[in-house]
Design a protein around this motif. Structure first.
Motif, PDB file in Angstrom:
ATOM      1  N   VAL A  97       0.997  -1.198  -0.130  1.00 57.70           N
ATOM      2  CA  VAL A  97       0.520   0.263   0.077  1.00 57.70           C
ATOM      3  C   VAL A  97       1.247   1.269   0.104  1.00 57.70           C
ATOM      4  CG1 VAL A  97      -1.885  -0.929   1.049  1.00 57.70           C
ATOM      5  CG2 VAL A  97      -0.067  -0.209   2.900  1.00 57.70           C
ATOM      6  N   PRO A  98      -0.036   2.553  -0.532  1.00 60.55           N
ATOM      7  CA  PRO A  98       1.034   3.095  -0.311  1.00 60.55           C
ATOM      8  C   PRO A  98       0.746   4.156   0.894  1.00 60.55           C
ATOM      9  CG  PRO A  98      -1.000   3.615  -1.576  1.00 60.55           C
ATOM     10  CD  PRO A  98      -0.454   2.214  -1.673  1.00 60.55           C
ATOM     11  N   ARG A  99       1.341   4.909   0.786  1.00 61.33           N
ATOM     12  CA  ARG A  99       2.076   6.064   1.937  1.00 61.33           C
ATOM     13  C   ARG A  99       2.419   7.661   1.783  1.00 61.33           C
ATOM     14  NH1 ARG A  99       1.889   3.090   7.383  1.00 61.33           N
ATOM     15  NH2 ARG A  99       0.405   1.478   7.111  1.00 61.33           N
ATOM     16  N   LEU A 100       2.168   8.724   1.720  1.00 61.73           N
ATOM     17  CA  LEU A 100       2.772  10.049   1.715  1.00 61.73           C
ATOM     18  C   LEU A 100       2.633  10.391   2.669  1.00 61.73           C
ATOM     19  CD1 LEU A 100       2.984  12.567  -0.333  1.00 61.73           C
ATOM     20  CD2 LEU A 100       0.577  12.927  -0.829  1.00 61.73           C
ATOM     21  N   SER A 101       3.564  10.904   3.582  1.00 65.03           N
ATOM     22  CA  SER A 101       4.088  12.274   4.558  1.00 65.03           C
ATOM     23  C   SER A 101       4.156  13.058   4.419  1.00 65.03           C
ATOM     24  CB  SER A 101       5.291  11.021   5.502  1.00 65.03           C
ATOM     25  OG  SER A 101       5.036   9.644   5.216  1.00 65.03           O
ATOM     26  N   PHE A 102       3.623  13.999   5.340  1.00 70.26           N
ATOM     27  CA  PHE A 102       3.639  15.245   5.098  1.00 70.26           C
ATOM     28  C   PHE A 102       3.278  16.229   6.679  1.00 70.26           C
ATOM     29  CE2 PHE A 102      -0.520  14.332   4.730  1.00 70.26           C
ATOM     30  CZ  PHE A 102      -1.690  15.328   5.205  1.00 70.26           C
ATOM     31  N   SER A 103       3.523  16.864   6.692  1.00 66.45           N
ATOM     32  CA  SER A 103       3.278  18.068   8.354  1.00 66.45           C
ATOM     33  C   SER A 103       2.710  19.533   7.768  1.00 66.45           C
ATOM     34  CB  SER A 103       4.584  18.170   8.200  1.00 66.45           C
ATOM     35  OG  SER A 103       5.638  18.770   8.139  1.00 66.45           O
ATOM     36  N   GLY A 104       1.962  19.796   8.600  1.00 67.37           N
ATOM     37  CA  GLY A 104       1.452  21.824   8.862  1.00 67.37           C
ATOM     38  C   GLY A 104       1.102  21.671   9.887  1.00 67.37           C
ATOM     39  N   LEU A 105       0.527  22.785   9.822  1.00 64.78           N
ATOM     40  CA  LEU A 105      -0.431  23.351  10.999  1.00 64.78           C
ATOM     41  C   LEU A 105      -1.960  22.426  10.605  1.00 64.78           C
ATOM     42  CD1 LEU A 105       1.125  26.693  11.181  1.00 64.78           C
ATOM     43  CD2 LEU A 105       1.636  24.595  12.418  1.00 64.78           C
ATOM     44  N   PHE A 109       1.210  19.064  13.115  1.00 64.73           N
ATOM     45  CA  PHE A 109       1.219  17.753  13.216  1.00 64.73           C
ATOM     46  C   PHE A 109       2.265  17.268  12.020  1.00 64.73           C
ATOM     47  CE2 PHE A 109      -1.135  19.086   9.494  1.00 64.73           C
ATOM     48  CZ  PHE A 109      -1.013  18.465   8.756  1.00 64.73           C
ATOM     49  N   ILE A 110       2.088  15.833  12.205  1.00 67.58           N
ATOM     50  CA  ILE A 110       2.455  14.605  11.097  1.00 67.58           C
ATOM     51  C   ILE A 110       1.701  14.211  10.411  1.00 67.58           C
ATOM     52  CG2 ILE A 110       4.866  15.428  11.991  1.00 67.58           C
ATOM     53  CD1 ILE A 110       4.223  12.113  13.447  1.00 67.58           C
ATOM     54  N   LEU A 142     -10.712  12.544   8.469  1.00 64.18           N
ATOM     55  CA  LEU A 142      -9.467  11.980   9.228  1.00 64.18           C
ATOM     56  C   LEU A 142      -9.318  11.433  10.430  1.00 64.18           C
ATOM     57  CD1 LEU A 142      -8.603  13.839  11.179  1.00 64.18           C
ATOM     58  CD2 LEU A 142      -8.013  15.947   9.541  1.00 64.18           C
ATOM     59  N   ILE A 143      -8.891  11.124  11.329  1.00 66.84           N
ATOM     60  CA  ILE A 143      -8.516  10.482  12.381  1.00 66.84           C
ATOM     61  C   ILE A 143      -7.305  10.990  13.183  1.00 66.84           C
ATOM     62  CG2 ILE A 143     -10.023   7.839  11.729  1.00 66.84           C
ATOM     63  CD1 ILE A 143      -7.254   6.659  11.533  1.00 66.84           C
ATOM     64  N   MET A 144      -7.229  11.085  14.067  1.00 65.38           N
ATOM     65  CA  MET A 144      -6.227  11.837  14.617  1.00 65.38           C
ATOM     66  C   MET A 144      -5.464  10.853  16.514  1.00 65.38           C
ATOM     67  SD  MET A 144      -7.286  15.337  16.719  1.00 65.38           S
ATOM     68  CE  MET A 144      -7.100  15.678  15.273  1.00 65.38           C
ATOM     69  N   GLY A 145      -4.847  11.315  16.295  1.00 69.26           N
ATOM     70  CA  GLY A 145      -4.249  10.590  17.833  1.00 69.26           C
ATOM     71  C   GLY A 145      -5.230  10.938  19.059  1.00 69.26           C
ATOM     72  N   GLU A 146      -5.234  10.292  19.789  1.00 67.59           N
ATOM     73  CA  GLU A 146      -5.859  10.873  20.814  1.00 67.59           C
ATOM     74  C   GLU A 146      -4.982  11.731  21.791  1.00 67.59           C
ATOM     75  OE1 GLU A 146      -8.032   6.221  22.858  1.00 67.59           O
ATOM     76  OE2 GLU A 146      -6.077   7.649  23.460  1.00 67.59           O
ATOM     77  N   GLY A 147      -3.833  11.572  22.308  1.00 68.87           N
ATOM     78  CA  GLY A 147      -3.013  12.602  22.059  1.00 68.87           C
ATOM     79  C   GLY A 147      -3.328  14.551  21.657  1.00 68.87           C
ATOM     80  N   LEU A 148      -3.204  14.377  20.173  1.00 63.78           N
ATOM     81  CA  LEU A 148      -2.965  15.410  19.139  1.00 63.78           C
ATOM     82  C   LEU A 148      -5.208  16.202  19.686  1.00 63.78           C
ATOM     83  CD1 LEU A 148      -2.207  17.766  17.718  1.00 63.78           C
ATOM     84  CD2 LEU A 148      -2.704  15.606  16.024  1.00 63.78           C
ATOM     85  N   ALA A 187      -0.230  12.878  15.468  1.00 65.02           N
ATOM     86  CA  ALA A 187       0.148  12.008  13.884  1.00 65.02           C
ATOM     87  C   ALA A 187      -1.885  12.520  13.663  1.00 65.02           C
ATOM     88  CB  ALA A 187       0.236  10.814  14.225  1.00 65.02           C
ATOM     89  N   LEU A 188      -1.762  12.163  12.755  1.00 65.39           N
ATOM     90  CA  LEU A 188      -3.449  12.065  11.469  1.00 65.39           C
ATOM     91  C   LEU A 188      -3.279  11.691  11.654  1.00 65.39           C
ATOM     92  CD1 LEU A 188      -3.801  14.474   9.838  1.00 65.39           C
ATOM     93  CD2 LEU A 188      -3.357  16.169  11.591  1.00 65.39           C
TER      94      LEU A 188
END
Length: 382
Positions: free
Chosen positions: A75-83, A93-94, A126-132, A177-178
Motif C-alpha cells: 500500500v502507498p503512504r504519503l507523509s507530510f506535516s503542517g498546522l 502535526f505529522i 480524518l482520524i487523529m491520535g488521542e494526544g493530538l 499524528a493524524l
C-alpha cells in the motif's frame, strides 16, 4: 525453572505484542522508498516522491512469483506535516495519507478508541491520535482546518471532519499524528505521488526472505528497501532493556542452582564415603566414580528442569487465560493485558541451563569423591 519460564515468557509476549502492534499500526514489514529519503526527506520531502504504481508492478513481476505467497499487500503512504487549527487553537502535526482499505489487511493494531476508522466513502474525514485531539481540544465530529505547503511551493488548506481517535503503542506518535485518505492528501499537497510503499507480509519471520527477494528484483539505484526492525527505534531499545533483565534473572537462577546442588552433592559424597571406599576396594576406577557423580548431578538437573518446565507451562496457561493487567509503561499510550508466551527455544534454553548448571555444580564433589584414598574412605564409618 518456573521463575525463569514465567519471566521469560512474559517478556517474550511483550516482544511479540509490541512488534506486531508497531508493524501493523505504523511501519509495515518493509518500506520501499527512494534512496536517501529517511536521511534527507524531512528537509526536501517532495524530491523523494514515487510516481510508480509499485503494487501492480511487484505483484505481476515474474521474479517475485515464487515469493508472492510471502506478501499480503502493498500500500502507498504519503507523509507530510503542517498546522491544524480548531477555533483559536493551532498546533503542528505529522500526517499520513493512507489507503482507507488497508485496515482490512493491517487489522486493528491502530486501535480506534472513539469513533470509526477511515472510509473511502468519506474522503473529507480524518482520524487523529488521542494526544493530538486532547491538546487541540477536539473530539469526534468536530471540524478542523489543515494548512500545508504544497509540492509546487504554495500553501493550501482543507477543512476536515474528525471521524475517529486512535492510539498506538507509542505515545509520542499519538500526540502528533493524524491520517486521512491518500487521495485527499494528494489533492491537498497537489501531487499524485507517494513517499513510500509499505509491504505487509503474512508472517513477520519471513521479513528477511522477502527483503532479499525485493532487493534482487528492484534496482538499488532507484529503490531502497528498509525492514521494520531498522525503523522501530522504541521497540529496539525496549528489547535491549528487557533482554538484559532476563539475562540477570538467568544469572541469579544459575547461581542458586550452583550453590544448592553443590551443597547437596557435597553432603551426598560425605554420606556415601564408606560406599565409595568399598567400590574402589572392589576395583572400581576413579574415573568411574567421577562419572557416576557427574551423571547423578546431570540427572538431578534433567528431572528438576523437566518438572520446572511442566509446572511453568501449566502456570503460564492459567495466567494467560486470566490475563495480567498492566499500566501504561513510560513512552506508551495505553495499558495492556499481558500473557505468558512460551517458545520451543525458551524451553530448551531453560532445560539446558538446569542440566548444565547442575553438572557444573557436581564437578567439585565428584572430583573430591574420586580422589579419596581407599583406606581413609573405608575407615570413615568406623
Amino acid at each position: 525453572m518456573v521463575a525463569l519460564i514465567l519471566a521469560s515468557g512474559f517478556i517474550e509476549w511483550i516482544y511479540q505484542d509490541m512488534r506486531e502492534s508497531t508493524i501493523h499500526s505504523q511501519l509495515g514489514h518493509l518500506q520501499i522508498i527512494k534512496p536517501g529519503y529517511f536521511e534527507a526527506g524531512k528537509a526536501d520531502p517532495y524530491r523523494f516522491l514515487f510516481s510508480d504504481d509499485l503494487e501492480q508492478d511487484l505483484l505481476e513481476n515474474p521474479t517475485l512469483q515464487n515469493s508472492n505467497h510471502l506478501i499480503k499487500t502493498i500500500v502507498p503512504r504519503l507523509s507530510f506535516s503542517g498546522l491544524i487549527s480548531h477555533g483559536d487553537a493551532t498546533l503542528s502535526f505529522i500526517g499520513e495519507g493512507v489507503d482507507p482499505q488497508e485496515q482490512v489487511y493491517f487489522g486493528n493494531a491502530l486501535k480506534i478508541s472513539t469513533g470509526s476508522n477511515l472510509s473511502a466513502d468519506h474522503p473529507d474525514h480524518l482520524i487523529m491520535g488521542e494526544g493530538l485531539a486532547r491538546n487541540l481540544g477536539v473530539t469526534v465530529g468536530d471540524q478542523v482546518v489543515l494548512l500545508v505547503n504544497t509540492a509546487t511551493g504554495g500553501i493550501n488548506a482543507v477543512e476536515m471532519t474528525i471521524d475517529g481517535l486512535f492510539s498506538t503503542v507509542t505515545k509520542s506518535y499519538d500526540d502528533n499524528a493524524l491520517r486521512l485518505p491518500i487521495s485527499t492528501a494528494q489533492q491537498l499537497l497537489r501531487t499524485q505521488g507517494a513517499h513510500s510503499w509499505v509491504v505487509l507480509l503474512n508472517d513477520t519471520h519471513q521479513t528477511d526472505a522477502a527483503l532479499a527477494a525485493l532487493r534482487n528484483t528492484l534496482s538499488q539505484d532507484r529503490f531502497e528497501i528498509v525492514p521494520w526492525y531498522q525503523l522501530a527505534d522504541f521497540y529496539n531499545k525496549t528489547t535491549v532493556l528487557f533482554t538484559k533483565q532476563v539475562q540477570a534473572i538467568k544469572l541469579i537462577i544459575a547461581l542458586i542452582i550452583l550453590l544448592g546442588i553443590s551443597n547437596t552433592m557435597t553432603m551426598n559424597v560425605v554420606e556415601r564415603t564408606g560406599e565409595i571406599g568399598t567400590a574402589m576396594a572392589l576395583g572400581v576406577k576413579k574415573f568411574d566414580i567421577l562419572r557416576q557423580f557427574l551423571c547423578e548431578g546431570a540427572l538431578i538437573g534433567g528431572i528438576g528442569g523437566a518438572l520446572g518446565i511442566l509446572i511453568g507451562w501449566l502456570l503460564a496457561a492459567i495466567i494467560s487465560s486470566i490475563g495480567i493487567p498492566m499500566p501504561p509503561p513510560p513512552g506508551m499510550a495505553r495499558g495492556y493485558t499481558g500473557e505468558i508466551l512460551l517458545t520451543s527455544n525458551m524451553v530448551l534454553e531453560a532445560l539446558a541451563l538446569a542440566i548444565l548448571t547442575t553438572l557444573i555444580a557436581s564437578v567439585y564433589p565428584a572430583w573430591k569423591a574420586s580422589r579419596m584414598q581407599i583406606v581413609d574412605a573405608l575407615r570413615h564409618n568406623r
